[in-house]
Motif scaffolding. Structure first.
Motif, PDB file in Angstrom:
ATOM      1  N   SER A 281       1.012  -1.207   0.146  1.00  0.00           N
ATOM      2  CA  SER A 281       0.116  -0.063   0.127  1.00  0.00           C
ATOM      3  C   SER A 281       1.111   1.201   0.154  1.00  0.00           C
ATOM      4  CB  SER A 281      -0.879   0.006   1.354  1.00  0.00           C
ATOM      5  OG  SER A 281      -1.677   1.262   1.289  1.00  0.00           O
TER       6      SER A 281
ATOM      7  N   SER B 236       4.790   3.135  -0.656  1.00  0.00           N
ATOM      8  CA  SER B 236       5.975   3.278   0.066  1.00  0.00           C
ATOM      9  C   SER B 236       5.926   3.213   1.575  1.00  0.00           C
ATOM     10  CB  SER B 236       6.770   4.362  -0.376  1.00  0.00           C
ATOM     11  OG  SER B 236       6.966   4.718  -1.660  1.00  0.00           O
ATOM     12  N   GLN B 237       4.786   3.942   2.075  1.00  0.00           N
ATOM     13  CA  GLN B 237       4.638   3.987   3.186  1.00  0.00           C
ATOM     14  C   GLN B 237       4.667   2.647   3.969  1.00  0.00           C
ATOM     15  OE1 GLN B 237       4.562   6.843   4.829  1.00  0.00           O
ATOM     16  NE2 GLN B 237       3.859   6.394   6.872  1.00  0.00           N
TER      17      GLN B 237
ATOM     18  N   TYR C  48      12.556  12.483   4.567  1.00  0.00           N
ATOM     19  CA  TYR C  48      11.010  12.033   4.717  1.00  0.00           C
ATOM     20  C   TYR C  48      10.674  11.326   5.793  1.00  0.00           C
ATOM     21  CZ  TYR C  48       6.640   9.657   3.917  1.00  0.00           C
ATOM     22  OH  TYR C  48       5.242   9.246   3.913  1.00  0.00           O
TER      23      TYR C  48
ATOM     24  N   ASN D 179      17.101   7.902   0.032  1.00  0.00           N
ATOM     25  CA  ASN D 179      16.227   8.286  -1.264  1.00  0.00           C
ATOM     26  C   ASN D 179      17.071   9.105  -2.285  1.00  0.00           C
ATOM     27  OD1 ASN D 179      13.492  11.006  -1.073  1.00  0.00           O
ATOM     28  ND2 ASN D 179      14.135   9.608  -2.724  1.00  0.00           N
TER      29      ASN D 179
ATOM     30  N   TYR E  42      10.668   9.206  -6.905  1.00  0.00           N
ATOM     31  CA  TYR E  42      10.353  10.482  -7.717  1.00  0.00           C
ATOM     32  C   TYR E  42      11.172  10.202  -8.934  1.00  0.00           C
ATOM     33  CZ  TYR E  42       8.662  12.671  -3.357  1.00  0.00           C
ATOM     34  OH  TYR E  42       8.024  12.989  -2.238  1.00  0.00           O
TER      35      TYR E  42
ATOM     36  N   SER F 285       6.641   3.365  -5.874  1.00  0.00           N
ATOM     37  CA  SER F 285       5.305   3.564  -5.657  1.00  0.00           C
ATOM     38  C   SER F 285       4.971   4.286  -6.657  1.00  0.00           C
ATOM     39  CB  SER F 285       5.404   4.694  -4.549  1.00  0.00           C
ATOM     40  OG  SER F 285       4.095   5.290  -4.260  1.00  0.00           O
TER      41      SER F 285
ATOM     42  N   LYS G 160       3.861   9.218  -6.455  1.00  0.00           N
ATOM     43  CA  LYS G 160       4.320  10.543  -6.866  1.00  0.00           C
ATOM     44  C   LYS G 160       4.389  10.664  -8.478  1.00  0.00           C
ATOM     45  CE  LYS G 160       5.180  10.859  -2.664  1.00  0.00           C
ATOM     46  NZ  LYS G 160       4.344  11.713  -1.793  1.00  0.00           N
TER      47      LYS G 160
ATOM     48  N   ARG H 253      -2.809   3.909  -3.865  1.00  0.00           N
ATOM     49  CA  ARG H 253      -2.177   3.308  -2.933  1.00  0.00           C
ATOM     50  C   ARG H 253      -1.412   1.995  -3.326  1.00  0.00           C
ATOM     51  NH1 ARG H 253      -0.431   5.749  -0.949  1.00  0.00           N
ATOM     52  NH2 ARG H 253       0.337   4.850   0.603  1.00  0.00           N
TER      53      ARG H 253
HETATM   54  C1  LIG Z   1      10.576   9.622  -0.040  1.00  0.00           C
HETATM   55  C2  LIG Z   1       9.114   9.335   0.183  1.00  0.00           C
HETATM   56  N1  LIG Z   1       9.080   7.906   0.770  1.00  0.00           N
HETATM   57  C3  LIG Z   1       7.533   7.319   0.858  1.00  0.00           C
HETATM   58  C4  LIG Z   1       6.594   8.234   0.690  1.00  0.00           C
HETATM   59  C5  LIG Z   1       5.297   7.511   0.995  1.00  0.00           C
HETATM   60  O1  LIG Z   1       4.507   7.471  -0.195  1.00  0.00           O
HETATM   61  P1  LIG Z   1       3.450   6.454  -0.748  1.00  0.00           P
HETATM   62  O2  LIG Z   1       3.170   5.640   0.602  1.00  0.00           O
HETATM   63  O3  LIG Z   1       2.402   7.334  -0.923  1.00  0.00           O
HETATM   64  O4  LIG Z   1       4.215   5.714  -1.942  1.00  0.00           O
HETATM   65  C6  LIG Z   1       6.807   9.714   0.475  1.00  0.00           C
HETATM   66  C7  LIG Z   1       5.638  10.451   0.440  1.00  0.00           C
HETATM   67  O5  LIG Z   1       5.630  11.664   0.502  1.00  0.00           O
HETATM   68  C8  LIG Z   1       8.161   9.960   0.232  1.00  0.00           C
HETATM   69  O6  LIG Z   1       8.137  11.396  -0.255  1.00  0.00           O
END
Ligand SMILES: Cc1ncc(COP(=O)(O)O)c(C=O)c1O
Ligand SMILES: Cc1ncc(COP(=O)(O)O)c(C=O)c1O
Lengths: 478, 478
Positions: free
Chosen positions: B186, B188-189, B213, B257, B293, B320, B323, B330
């Motif tokens: 769901s 990257s989170q 982040y 990152n 990104y 993910s 972005k 998700r």
């Molecule tokens: C570097 C980075 N990792 C992970 C996330 C989480 O993103 P998501 O779970 O929507 O893929 C973000 C969101 O801002 C991010 O900037």
């Protein structure tokens, strides 16, 4: 999953060796990691073990893998250059964390089903494809213009779905609430996860039913909770037990599934409902009411939940579409006091940033559509039909060896085996005979039980499946 | 959200009193629980505070609520009968668990956006509706026949999506892998959550970038990890620092990152990439590469990830759609050694039983469709355009008060404020002036920074938003 090409001129073993070399070079099996055993790989690829032995020999001769007797076959370290480079010890990482793995029986069942999708599945607690409202959902999706914004969702879940659920809860569950007290979750599973992780602390004592679905979840132990059992009989749990548990262990929460309990199918009787609420209120104890099965009531008059009688605000109510529509939607909900909903919504943001908006839209539309009622009617009839097929088959095949109470709703039949047999052996023997079920020990402390789910198998497979199970059982007791 | 009806003959305060009484009787506010303050309720309902004061007085006279000076207004206990019944102390439960709440600034921003959706949003790290492929997704959904079975999904995620990602990863990220090494999450989170919860143990030390982040995520502290910082400069992190951290603290994992880092927008330079991999391999340290990104690279030539250079199998790669397509889908993914993927898939089953099949189907189709490339082209152009609008606005409004490096990809601009101002005051003053951003302290240990996300706001709002921010800043320094 990749399979070797039997039409190709290249020998099978070479194809397999090439494929493995590729996967190793992708980093899928890093240096030092263990490869699947020859036997397992042969099964997965649908080839003879000797073919895999040849493939491994090929890779060994190239220095890509190493086999040491007794410790299996590993990817070589040295191939990756003479410099002192180390792959992380992934195995140790995989064993880290406080999160316990799934119950071995459940992993074994999943593995067996993956390897052989033709097994008759009395194990998976869900609806078969023909009972899920697939056509209805497909037509809703085709008809709808998904123009709403696909950004990060409201932390409590998609507002129109919460509004639809507010109406659903009054109409079908006699629960008065507002959208702000509803949290949408990825099924009851996530509701339980959030509650155990975020509202309780390691060392806290809680009461769960025995047997129960919760018993199958390492999640409770992962959260460091101490579990105490409320025995379930024909009429559900005995609430008086709670007072004792509270005195002795200061339990902090009670988990119950009062309607068509998983796995026993029992319904908590009225007297006990009142008693349970009375004792909880007296002790100031919260109850988590897990209610996924009520609307499957075969007679079409589902019993209201405890939550509808909850004048003290003691209950966190959990619902789900999994058992009445489709588990693959992953839509569940929770009704709880505001402070709890806000806390859990905030924590869930940290875990996964909420659910996808798309299935929430679909679920909300389905709830409001004219398809919902006819779907429920059909579902109840079909579940009743399958329940009867299962009972017939058991009475035919094992009249003297198995006992059960007949459930009036739900997906499951809970059976006592008359002869004493070893759970693991019975499961393995059944797999050989083309059928899976869940051994009772997954759900409770008493041995000698079996859970058959009749919702998942195709109607025409139920008879042959039970014949396979009967063969396995008779095999073991002779 | 309910609002009083200004057309009705019933006075506003009576409508509000009735509404609150109803919600109390539903158990949403259980006996003893705190109601929102008069001021807050007035804001939420869009009425004067005096109206809420009247409504509260009404409820007090009915014995439904009690106000004590200094401790707010609570739902009465006694109304619920004379018997000694207790509502659970929900507040204490809400404070339980090891899961920390979100960062107060982020909660405050969410609250401000909820209360006033017209704020110019430089805070939410996501695309605006017009940059997301809404029409493409809607047309894919309408055109497709969702006949596949909607049951519990494969624990690693929907197989056709993993197959589509296998191709995507080769083509766009230069990563060779197979579907069996991919786990769908769901976003990257959830990937980060699974890694911190399941591969690391409380007390373990890890290295994160500063700012980053990850720094904004209480998830790391909730897992009991000790965080050590790798300072980020114009070219990313300095890898040599890792050796020191390893010697001193035995760090167990590195989080990075490297492409268009959130929040700084920096790209790790080539020399440091090589060094980072070399040191990780030397120490046998796993790297978690978070790469959401890269495909936003405005020049259209995204730099390959570290993972494409990973010969020792040291990297867990995270991607993910959030972005580059839509955060509300998700859908994220992870590429990792088999043992890790299996372990995390098993743990995830316990948490939420996997993702809904529907958005996974949509994502897989979108990836394979002819819409994907044109969408990316448009996305890059539009992001570049918005970046320039933001920079222009800042140069116009605050030429002497703000400094930044210009990012070549991503959603964010990281700014140093020349004057020293208090983060909280600046945020509150900005909200008053119709704009939100994220204070830099959320992401790092240095003070005096601000993160502006230019992806989320509408192009035409960027100028006015920065004017509001400039007004707030000048207000505070005078
Ligand atoms: C570097 C980075 N990792 C992970 C996330 C989480 O993103 P998501 O779970 O929507 O893929 C973000 C969101 O801002 C991010 O900037
Ligand atoms: C009693 C009970 N609770 C919760 C669940 C989890 O279901 P889901 O997460 O799909 O809603 C099940 C599934 O078998 C169940 O039987």
């Amino acid at each position: 999953m990749w399979k070797p090409d039997r039409q190709s001129k290249k020998p099978l073993y070479e194809q397999i060796a090439d494929h493995l070399e590729q996967r190793i070079s992708y980093g899928e099996f890093p240096p030092g990691s263990l490869l699947p055993s020859e036997r397992k790989l042969a099964e997965q690829l649908g080839v003879n073990r000797s073919t895999v032995i040849l493939a491994f020999a090929e890779l060994r001769s190239l220095g890509i893998i190493e086999s040491r007797s007794g410790s299996g076959t590993r990817v070589s370290q040295y191939k990756w250059g003479a410099t002192p480079k180390h792959t992380p010890n992934w195995k140790r990482y995989a064993e880290g964390g406080s999160f316990l793995p799934n119950v071995p029986f459940l992993r074994r069942i999943r593995e067996a089903l993956n390897q052989n999708p033709t097994l008759v599945d009395f194990a998976s607690g869900e609806l078969s494809a023909d009972l899920a409202p697939m056509d209805e959902i497909a037509s809703l999706m085709r008809g709808h213009h998904y123009t709403s914004y696909l950004g990060y969702d409201n932390p409590q879940g998609y507002t129109p779905l919460r509004q639809a659920l507010e109406k659903y809860l009054v109409k079908y569950r006699d629960i008065q609430t507002t959208e702000s007290s509803i949290l949408i979750t990825s099924g009851s599973q996530q509701s339980l996860f959030l509650i155990t992780q975020c509202l309780l602390s390691p060392g806290d004592a809680v009461a769960i039913e025995d047997p129960s679905y919760c018993y199958s979840l390492p999640m409770f132990q992962s959260a460091g909770l101490r579990l105490f059992r409320l025995p379930v009989d024909r009429d559900g749990v005995q609430p008086e037990e709670i007072r004792n548990l509270y005195k002795k262990h200061r339990i902090k929460m009670i988990f119950t599934n009062p309607n068509f309990q998983n796995p026993t199918g029992t319904v908590l009787n009225d007297e006990r409902r009142n008693k349970l609420l009375e004792i909880a209120a007296e002790l100031g104890l919260p109850i988590v009411e897990d209610d996924p099965y009520s609307l499957t009531d075969y007679a079409g008059v589902p019993r209201p939940p405890l939550k509808s009688m909850d004048t003290t605000g003691s209950i966190i109510y959990i619902g789900s579409f999994s058992k009445i529509a489709a588990s693959g939607l992953r839509i569940g909900w929770m009704v709880a006091p505001n402070s709890i909903v806000e806390r859990l919504a905030d924590a869930r943001q940290q875990m996964d940033f909420g659910l996808s908006v798309i299935p929430q839209q679909v679920a909300g539309q389905f709830l409001k559509s004219e398809h919902f009622e006819p779907h429920l009617d059909r579902l109840r009839m079909q579940l009743l039909y399958k329940r009867d097929l299962l009972i017939e088959a058991l009475q035919k095949e094992l009249p003297d060896l198995i006992q059960f109470n007949i459930p009036q709703g739900g997906h499951h039949l809970w059976c006592k085996l008359v002869p004493a047999v070893n759970d693991a052996k019975l499961l393995e023997e059944s797999i050989k005979n083309g059928v899976v079920f869940v051994p009772g020990s997954v759900y409770g402390s008493d041995s000698g039980f079996v859970r058959f789910t009749f919702a998942r198998a195709k109607a025409e497979d139920i008879g042959p499946g039970i014949a396979g199970f009967a063969k396995a059982l008779r095999e073991l007791i002779h």
